[in-house]
Design a protein around this motif. Structure first.
Motif, PDB file in Angstrom:
ATOM      1  N   SER A 358      -1.078  -0.938  -4.451  1.00 14.35           N
ATOM      2  CA  SER A 358      -2.018  -1.449  -3.453  1.00 14.35           C
ATOM      3  C   SER A 358      -2.743  -0.272  -2.804  1.00 14.35           C
ATOM      4  O   SER A 358      -2.443   0.891  -3.076  1.00 14.35           O
ATOM      5  CB  SER A 358      -1.264  -2.263  -2.388  1.00 14.35           C
ATOM      6  OG  SER A 358      -0.289  -1.441  -1.754  1.00 14.35           O
ATOM      7  N   ASN A 359      -3.692  -0.579  -1.964  1.00 12.56           N
ATOM      8  CA  ASN A 359      -4.451   0.468  -1.285  1.00 12.56           C
ATOM      9  C   ASN A 359      -4.415   0.197   0.226  1.00 12.56           C
ATOM     10  O   ASN A 359      -5.038  -0.739   0.724  1.00 12.56           O
ATOM     11  CB  ASN A 359      -5.897   0.475  -1.788  1.00 12.56           C
ATOM     12  CG  ASN A 359      -6.669   1.683  -1.294  1.00 12.56           C
ATOM     13  OD1 ASN A 359      -6.065   2.660  -0.835  1.00 12.56           O
ATOM     14  ND2 ASN A 359      -7.996   1.605  -1.371  1.00 12.56           N
ATOM     15  N   PRO A 360      -3.692   0.979   0.993  1.00  7.23           N
ATOM     16  CA  PRO A 360      -2.878   2.136   0.559  1.00  7.23           C
ATOM     17  C   PRO A 360      -1.578   1.671  -0.098  1.00  7.23           C
ATOM     18  O   PRO A 360      -1.173   0.530   0.127  1.00  7.23           O
ATOM     19  CB  PRO A 360      -2.609   2.865   1.869  1.00  7.23           C
ATOM     20  CG  PRO A 360      -2.607   1.769   2.894  1.00  7.23           C
ATOM     21  CD  PRO A 360      -3.644   0.790   2.454  1.00  7.23           C
ATOM     22  N   PRO A 361      -0.934   2.543  -0.874  1.00 10.80           N
ATOM     23  CA  PRO A 361       0.325   2.145  -1.528  1.00 10.80           C
ATOM     24  C   PRO A 361       1.397   1.808  -0.494  1.00 10.80           C
ATOM     25  O   PRO A 361       1.544   2.490   0.522  1.00 10.80           O
ATOM     26  CB  PRO A 361       0.702   3.390  -2.346  1.00 10.80           C
ATOM     27  CG  PRO A 361      -0.555   4.148  -2.505  1.00 10.80           C
ATOM     28  CD  PRO A 361      -1.354   3.902  -1.261  1.00 10.80           C
ATOM     29  N   ARG A 362       2.128   0.760  -0.784  1.00 15.83           N
ATOM     30  CA  ARG A 362       3.223   0.342   0.083  1.00 15.83           C
ATOM     31  C   ARG A 362       4.516   0.325  -0.711  1.00 15.83           C
ATOM     32  O   ARG A 362       4.497   0.026  -1.912  1.00 15.83           O
ATOM     33  CB  ARG A 362       2.951  -1.051   0.660  1.00 15.83           C
ATOM     34  CG  ARG A 362       1.837  -1.104   1.679  1.00 15.83           C
ATOM     35  CD  ARG A 362       1.584  -2.535   2.103  1.00 15.83           C
ATOM     36  NE  ARG A 362       0.550  -2.608   3.132  1.00 15.83           N
ATOM     37  CZ  ARG A 362       0.034  -3.747   3.572  1.00 15.83           C
ATOM     38  NH1 ARG A 362       0.440  -4.893   3.035  1.00 15.83           N
ATOM     39  NH2 ARG A 362      -0.897  -3.741   4.516  1.00 15.83           N
TER      40      ARG A 362
END
Length: 942
Positions: A358-362
């Motif tokens: 995802s953006n940002p990475p989670r």
């Protein structure tokens, strides 16, 4: 033949016979016909009637068909007809159009005829023999018939096949058949054969079943394959489920590594056929079989490690975070990942590092928790996420600390969503299922971790603007009280149960948390009021959990609060509730139906959200505390004091036991070392025995060595004859041979003494030679110094002589040449005055000749002395070499004497120890002499 035409559909001339009459006539023809063609036609006719007239054919023709199988083995066609007929009357056709009664009758007929066929166990053996026939018309119906028998009477057929020689091996050969129909039906046969029989499962596994099945799966396209892949996977599940031996064989055979390509689904996840979903579901189920919590911990841990090392866990996490994956596959993948990481620190650490694309990475954990507290997600998916979170925290104190840290004030990040924020949000949301899941998840972050229980007490929550923050512990009790007052219809039972389980887990075995809980003056009255009320059936579970929470406050109370000591809480229970009533309410928890269901396995599996009340780990806590809380409530203060004294005594005993355990552990280590020493000594003993055997064979060589030694030392041959008779084996020596050995020992001792004397003489000779060489060296040095002095004197005289000669020659030349100068010279330089000078020159020449003679004589003397010195050094070297040879001989002789003495001791003879000491001193003396000689040689060389 007209008869058969009528049976097969021709137009008969007379009245039509009934089906039973026709079958009876066909059976007579099978039994009485001598021609093979007639019997074959009759069996073919029975086959055509076997479905329509199943009961009649099975009743009248089964014995005749079995007889055909026994007698007409040479004709494959009639064998095929007979097997097909038996299959038709034994197999139950599963037709959807049939009602339940008809289906039940069909099954009863199948079981009836199966029992009749199995009445003679030789029939199954006969069928196994027929499966060896390669003819398609015999092997294929034989496979189908045996499969039908297994479906109807599995245990009985399994027993016959198990005791049949090479029975399972014959069936395994079906997998290697090049005809796919037979191979595929062979898979179905092996599925039925391996159901619930561990012995057959082991035999099939060791018949290289894993290799063959995995090859078939690969050939058929893995997860993209058809129903054949499904059959192979079902068979693999049968072989591995609850079979630790096969699981270990599967792991040791490196077959886990071959499972990784199954889950490489690619980026394009749009095309998921029903068969692919089924195949992948079974593949995930197969992974779970290998790491199931019901397996032994050692085997599970080993499989988890292999799955991480080969990249299988990483591939599963890729599917977990992928898009477009069907919901049931995603749910099963989450459950599979859960069990792969459960209790494995390295796998749990890897899972904590996985990020969603995802953006940002989670983090993947955060993304999963978002699904768990989202009431719009499917119920089974939310249960799977909860199970995954529980497995991530199982025996993972590091992970528990990371989750609790996201709730602490110092680590909260307002710009990102953390796991702690999601859990708090779910804990206080309006959805009861989210409340329960969040409470259970947070309880697992505290499970068996006293540090995190104390850390969680620091968490402060802002309830509303303008009000001071409250602790998380107080907020849980506040919500519990609010829900009780507002929930008049019992719709929030799930929320209350979840909060009570969290509080019980939190304060159990944590006196500080108990003190914080009791510090709020409203908590104890709330609990006593809940327990003392007479409510309906639905509220009994909540009352039981409140009693459990109050009991934990008593049992883990450190008496730090004066108003809520153990004794005062027990008095309060006795006054407000009654001890018996309290214990009865406490027992409601374990008597609940859902409690026993949750205690069976760790995975939360519930038919509906309303039945989701108990957590597996919490049931363990209840089982552990129920008895001790009951005892604590009934105990008096005196009994508690005695119990504390007993506890202290037990602790002392425990420390003593620990010391003894350490001592026993050390002793075990010592015993192990001693055992190793014993084994080493035993090995050495065997080697010594071998050496003794070799020495017995070398006695003759020893005699030759004795003879050579005696000859070299100049002894007569007296000792030769004494040792000539030594040739018998040591184990068979007589008294005469013992006396000969003693004489040889004495003779060797005398020789040793003589050699020692000779060695001493040699040493004195060497010392004399060394002294003489030293003196000669000194004389040579003295002569060299004298010669050097004389050479210097000669050189000086030669210089003076040359000066005089030069002066004389100058005078003579002056006399021969007249000069005005000469006329004025004194008369003292007349020729007469030169005579003394000439005489002096002559004397100097003679002296010079004498000195040259003395120099030549001195040089000759030096050469002679040098020659003598060289000879002396050669003699010293030869003497030293002889001395070394004597020392080597003496060492060999000493060793032989020691060997002979040892042999005498082994034979039971007594050896004088004083002689051994003398010999040892002699040997040490010789070593010292050798050292002294070496030092003297070094000094002489210097």
């Amino acid at each position: 033949m007209n008869f058969f035409r009528g049976v097969m559909g021709g137009q008969p001339a007379g009245p039509q016979p009934t089906g039973a009459e026709t079958i009876h006539k066909l059976c007579d023809r099978v039994a009485s016909s001598t021609l093979l063609e007639d019997r074959r036609d009759a069996v073919r006719a029975l086959k055509s009637l076997s479905k329509k007239y199943r009961l009649e054919v099975g009743t009248q023709a089964m014995d005749h068909l079995v007889h055909i199988l026994q007698t007409d083995r040479s004709d494959s066609e009639i064998l095929g007809y007979a097997l097909d007929t038996l299959y038709n009357i034994i197999c139950n056709d599963e037709e959807e159009e049939q009602d339940e009664n008809a289906q039940k009758q069909e099954e009863d007929l199948g079981v009836l005829f199966t029992d009749k066929f199995l009445g003679d166990s030789e029939n199954v053996t006969l069928l196994l023999t027929l499966l060896e026939e390669f003819d398609f018309h015999v092997r294929w119906p034989g496979v189908k018939l045996l499969t039908a028998l297994l479906k109807n009477q599995c245990n009985q057929v399994q027993g016959v096949i198990l005791v049949s020689p090479m029975g399972v091996s014959r069936l395994m050969d079906l997998l290697a058949d090049s005809r796919e129909v037979i191979r595929n039906d062979g898979l179905l046969l092996l599925q039925q054969l391996t159901k619930g029989n561990a012995a057959i499962q082991k035999i099939v596994a060791f018949e290289n079943a894993f290799e063959r099945l995995l090859d078939i799966i690969t050939e058929e396209g893995s997860s993209d394959g058809g129903i054949v892949v499904e059959d192979c996977l079902l068979l693999l599940v049968n072989l591995l489920k609850n079979n630790s031996s096969n699981q270990n064989f599967f792991k040791e055979g490196s077959y886990i590594q071959r499972m990784k390509p199954w889950f490489e689904v690619g980026d394009d996840n749009s095309g998921w056929s029903a068969q692919k979903v089924t195949n992948l579901h079974l593949m995930l189920q197969l992974v779970r079989v290998m790491v199931s919590p019901v397996n032994s911990p050692g085997a599970t841990s080993s499989c988890q490690k292999s799955m991480y090392q080969c990249g299988l866990l990483q591939q599963l996490c890729t599917i977990l975070m992928a898009t477009g994956v069907p919901a049931d596959i995603l749910t099963e993948t989450i459950n599979t990942v859960s069990e792969v990481i459960r209790g494995s620190q390295i796998n749990q650490d890897y899972f904590a590092s996985v990020n969603a694309p995802s953006n940002p990475p989670r983090p993947a954990i955060v993304v999963l928790l978002m699904s768990m507290v989202n009431e719009r997600q499917p119920f089974v998916l939310r249960c799977a996420v909860l199970y995954c979170f529980q497995c991530f925290l199982y025996k993972n104190q590091k992970g528990q600390g990371e989750i609790v840290a996201t709730l602490l004030p110092s680590t909260i990040d307002a710009n990102s969503i953390s796991a702690g924020q999601l859990l708090c949000g779910g804990l206080f949301s309006a959805d009861s299922l989210s409340n329960w899941c969040a409470a259970v998840a947070l309880a697992h972050a505290l499970q068996d971790n006293l540090t995190q229980k104390e850390q969680l007490l620091r968490v402060q929550l802002a309830t509303s603007l303008g009000k001071p923050p409250v602790s998380l512990l107080q907020q849980c009790t506040n919500i519990l009280s609010q829900v009780h007052h507002t929930d008049r219809q019992g719709s929030k039972v799930q929320t209350r149960v979840g909060l009570l389980m969290l509080l019980c887990t939190w304060i159990s075995n944590c006196p500080i948390a108990v003190t914080h809980f009791l510090h709020n003056q409203e908590n104890v009255p709330f609990l006593t009021g809940q327990i003392s009320e007479n409510l309906g059936e639905d509220e009994r579970l909540v009352q039981g959990l409140c009693a459990l929470l109050l009991g934990i406050c008593i049992y883990y109370n450190d008496n730090s609060l004066e108003n809520y000591t153990k004794e005062k809480l027990k008095q309060l229970i006795e006054k407000r509730i009654g001890k018996e009533n309290f214990v009865e309410k406490l027992g409601f928890v374990t008597k609940h139906e859902l409690y026993s269901r949750a205690a069976q396995k760790p995975q939360p599996v519930f038919p509906s959200p309303e039945q989701m009340l108990f957590d597996h780990e919490f049931t363990k806590l209840v089982k552990e505390l129920e008895g001790v809380i009951t005892k604590a409530v009934h105990k008096t203060s005196e009994e508690e004091k005695k119990e504390e004294e007993v506890k202290k005594t037990l602790e002392q005993h425990d420390s003593i036991v620990i010391q003894y355990k350490d001592l026993i552990r050390d002793q075990d280590t010592q015993i192990q070392e001693l055992r190793e020493q014993v084994s080493t000594l035993s090995l050495n003993s065997e080697q010594m025995q071998n050496q003794i055997t070799q020495q017995q064979s070398q006695i003759q060589q020893h005699k030759d060595q004795y003879n050579i030694l005696k000859l070299k030392l100049g002894k007569d041959s007296q000792g030769l004859s004494s040792s000539h008779g030594e040739g018998a084996h040591v184990n068979g020596l007589h008294s005469e041979e013992l006396s000969q050995l003693r004489e040889e020992v004495e003779e060797l001792r005398r020789q040793h003494t003589l050699q020692h004397t000779q060695l001493s003489d040699k040493d004195s000779l060497i010392n004399t030679l060394v002294f003489t060489a030293g003196c000669s060296h000194q004389e040579v040095e003295s002569l060299r110094s004298r010669v050097q002095a004389q050479c210097a004197e000669i050189s000086q005289l030669q210089t003076e002589r040359l000066e005089l000669i030069r002066r004389a020659e100058a005078v003579v030349s002056t006399q021969n040449q007249p000069s005005p100068y000469l006329e004025t010279c004194p008369t003292s330089l007349s020729p007469r005055s030169l005579l003394p000078l000439q005489e002096e020159c002559r004397g100097l020449r003679e002296g010079h000749a004498g000195l040259e003679q003395q120099l030549a004589s001195a040089q000759s003397t030096v050469a002679i002395e040098q020659t003598e010195k060289t000879k002396l050094q050669q003699e010293v070297q030869e003497s030293k070499k002889e001395q070394d040879d004597l020392l080597m001989l003496l060492a060999d002789q000493d060793q032989k004497i020691l060997n002979l003495k040892q042999r005498l001791r082994d034979l039971g003879e007594t050896i004088d120890e004083d002689e051994d000491e003398i010999d040892a001193r002699d040997q040490f003396g010789e070593d010292d002499d050798d050292d002294d000689d070496e030092e003297e040689d070094e000094e002489n060389n210097d």
